[in-house]
Enzyme design. Structure first.
Site, mmCIF file in Angstrom:
data_model
loop_
_atom_site.group_PDB
_atom_site.id
_atom_site.type_symbol
_atom_site.label_atom_id
_atom_site.label_comp_id
_atom_site.label_asym_id
_atom_site.label_seq_id
_atom_site.Cartn_x
_atom_site.Cartn_y
_atom_site.Cartn_z
ATOM 1 N N ARG A 139 0.839 -1.207 0.000
ATOM 2 C CA ARG A 139 0.000 0.000 0.000
ATOM 3 C C ARG A 139 0.871 1.253 0.000
ATOM 4 O O ARG A 139 0.528 2.262 -0.588
ATOM 5 C CB ARG A 139 -0.959 0.004 1.207
ATOM 6 C CG ARG A 139 -1.698 1.315 1.378
ATOM 7 C CD ARG A 139 -2.964 1.256 2.211
ATOM 8 N NE ARG A 139 -2.903 0.409 3.372
ATOM 9 C CZ ARG A 139 -2.168 0.648 4.487
ATOM 10 N NH1 ARG A 139 -1.429 1.725 4.563
ATOM 11 N NH2 ARG A 139 -2.187 -0.203 5.488
ATOM 12 N N TYR A 156 -16.185 17.791 -14.989
ATOM 13 C CA TYR A 156 -16.506 16.366 -15.081
ATOM 14 C C TYR A 156 -17.565 16.041 -14.013
ATOM 15 O O TYR A 156 -17.362 16.314 -12.831
ATOM 16 C CB TYR A 156 -15.239 15.525 -14.894
ATOM 17 C CG TYR A 156 -15.524 14.075 -14.610
ATOM 18 C CD1 TYR A 156 -16.084 13.264 -15.593
ATOM 19 C CD2 TYR A 156 -15.282 13.523 -13.364
ATOM 20 C CE1 TYR A 156 -16.390 11.945 -15.324
ATOM 21 C CE2 TYR A 156 -15.578 12.206 -13.097
ATOM 22 C CZ TYR A 156 -16.136 11.415 -14.079
ATOM 23 O OH TYR A 156 -16.437 10.106 -13.806
ATOM 24 N N ASP A 207 -7.309 19.065 -14.711
ATOM 25 C CA ASP A 207 -7.701 17.727 -15.167
ATOM 26 C C ASP A 207 -7.314 17.644 -16.642
ATOM 27 O O ASP A 207 -7.916 18.288 -17.498
ATOM 28 C CB ASP A 207 -9.213 17.550 -14.956
ATOM 29 C CG ASP A 207 -9.708 16.149 -15.340
ATOM 30 O OD1 ASP A 207 -9.017 15.458 -16.098
ATOM 31 O OD2 ASP A 207 -10.812 15.777 -14.881
ATOM 32 N N LYS A 211 -8.621 6.414 -19.255
ATOM 33 C CA LYS A 211 -8.946 6.897 -20.599
ATOM 34 C C LYS A 211 -7.755 6.718 -21.553
ATOM 35 O O LYS A 211 -7.371 5.600 -21.805
ATOM 36 C CB LYS A 211 -9.432 8.337 -20.503
ATOM 37 C CG LYS A 211 -10.468 8.581 -19.377
ATOM 38 C CD LYS A 211 -11.764 7.811 -19.582
ATOM 39 C CE LYS A 211 -12.681 7.825 -18.349
ATOM 40 N NZ LYS A 211 -12.971 9.129 -17.780
#
Ligand SMILES: *Cc1c(COP(=O)(O)O)cnc(C)c1O
Length: 373
Positions: free
Chosen positions: A47, A99, A170, A195
């Site tokens: 982690r 978004y 972004d 994406k």
């Protein structure tokens, strides 16, 4: 080194013991200590850090010309880390067409924690009017969704600098190959790696890249490692593998995007085309200044109404009717029905993610779908 070379070599750490030319997937969650209690491999627990995630963060840092990166389990958790790192009571300015997932986070998860003004960031002269004494960040997204609006990153960076406010961008629609916001003055860049960076519609991920390793970035790293919404070793491996072809994929997406935009702009059944590469786009000059090419995202308004628009979606053969973007396969989507009843998106708008099929086939498919509506 140039982008194509960085994409292939940066983060591609090869283990000399086995001679693998590409990195192995490190599934181990925990790592050995030696007699002194040190961690000779540089990792303690996956982690906190992991070889595959380190490699992904290294190449993302290099591609965005930043100082460091954090990879998350999704774009949404990457963005959420930014909002979580802000002092409660802070004010932020975000785009009116942000978004929708982030808009929803701010309006639900952060509604008692942050105050937000959703603003048209293309109206540069009006932005300063929204800055308050507790404003800490301007969030930009360019090109934006679904109207492909372009925000002038350098102009907003100048405003942020003047008022000592952080600038976040972004950069998902552009990818690091077409636009580098840090070079234009942004402090933090955000990606949904789901994406273009993933590029094959088969991995969910997100990332933040910082311009400098400052106190704010320490908070982000803490949220990543202690919060724990990290990208898994396998997802990091897939993303690293995808990044090797990212510069070439972006060339293909941009070439196909431009050709399809030009075709559709001249089609009698099409009322409008939103694509930043077209000279008719309202912010084409800004796009030209800050992007090296225009990518594969475009939206169109179909002449007629809801009925004609849905006919097109149902007649196309190559464009899959599905949400998301940035994959090798072309997608088409009726945004208004995805966004729900309070959406301001025109009912005759179709958003298209132009893939890497041959452009002649894509145009032929659009041609037959738009005929006899
Ligand atoms: C998809 C997307 C996100 C969210 O990313 P997920 O990986 O779906 O969580 C954020 N911003 C933009 C512009 C996106 O397209």
């Amino acid at each position: 080194m140039k982008t194509e070379t960085i994409a292939i070599h940066s983060g591609n750490i090869i283990k000399s013991a086995t001679g693998d030319v590409t990195p192995a997937i490190s599934l181990s969650t925990t790592f050995l200590r030696n007699e002194n209690g040190d961690y000779p491999g540089g990792h303690i627990y996956s982690r906190v850090s992991n070889p595959n995630r380190n490699a992904l963060e290294t190449v993302l840092t290099a591609l965005e010309k930043g100082a460091d990166a954090c990879a998350f389990s999704s774009g949404n958790t990457a963005g959420m880390a930014m909002f979580q790192a802000l002092t409660p009571g802070s004010h932020i300015i975000a785009p009116d067409d942000m978004y929708w997932g982030f808009k929803k986070q701010l309006q639900t998860l952060f509604k008692d924690i942050l105050t937000i003004d959703f603003v048209d960031l293309t109206a540069i002269s009006q932005i300063e009017g929204f800055i308050q004494s507790n404003t800490v960040m301007i969030w930009t997204e360019t090109p934006s969704n679904p109207l492909l609006k372009i925000t002038d990153i350098s102009a907003i960076a100048a405003i942020c600098k003047k008022h000592s406010i952080m600038l976040a961008c972004d950069n998902t629609f552009a990818s690091p190959c077409l636009q580098n916001p840090i070079e234009l003055g942004a402090d933090v860049v955000m990606h949904s790696t789901t994406k273009y960076i993933g590029g094959h519609s088969d991995v969910l991920g997100g990332a933040l890249i910082t311009a400098k390793k400052d106190a704010f970035w320490e908070k982000i790293k803490n949220i990543q490692q202690v919060g724990g919404a990290v990208s898994s070793p396998f997802d990091c491996f897939l993303l690293l593998r995808s990044i090797k072809t990212l510069p070439y994929r972006m060339r293909g997406h941009s070439a196909n995007g431009m050709a399809l935009a030009v075709y559709l702009e001249n089609h009698p059944q099409v009322e409008a085309v939103y694509y930043p590469g077209l000279p008719s786009h309202p912010q084409h000059e800004i796009a030209k200044k800050q992007m090296s090419d225009y990518g594969g995202m475009l939206s169109i308004l179909v002449k007629g109404g809801n009925e004609e628009t849905k006919k097109v979606v149902n007649k196309v053969q190559l464009f899959a009717q599905a949400t998301s973007l940035g994959g090798v396969e072309s997608l088409i989507e009726h945004r208004a029905s995805v966004e729900g009843p309070d959406s301001k998106t025109p009912k005759n708008l179709l958003r298209i993610s132009v893939g890497l099929e041959h452009i002649d086939d894509l145009i032929a498919d659009m041609k037959q779908a738009l005929a006899n509506l």
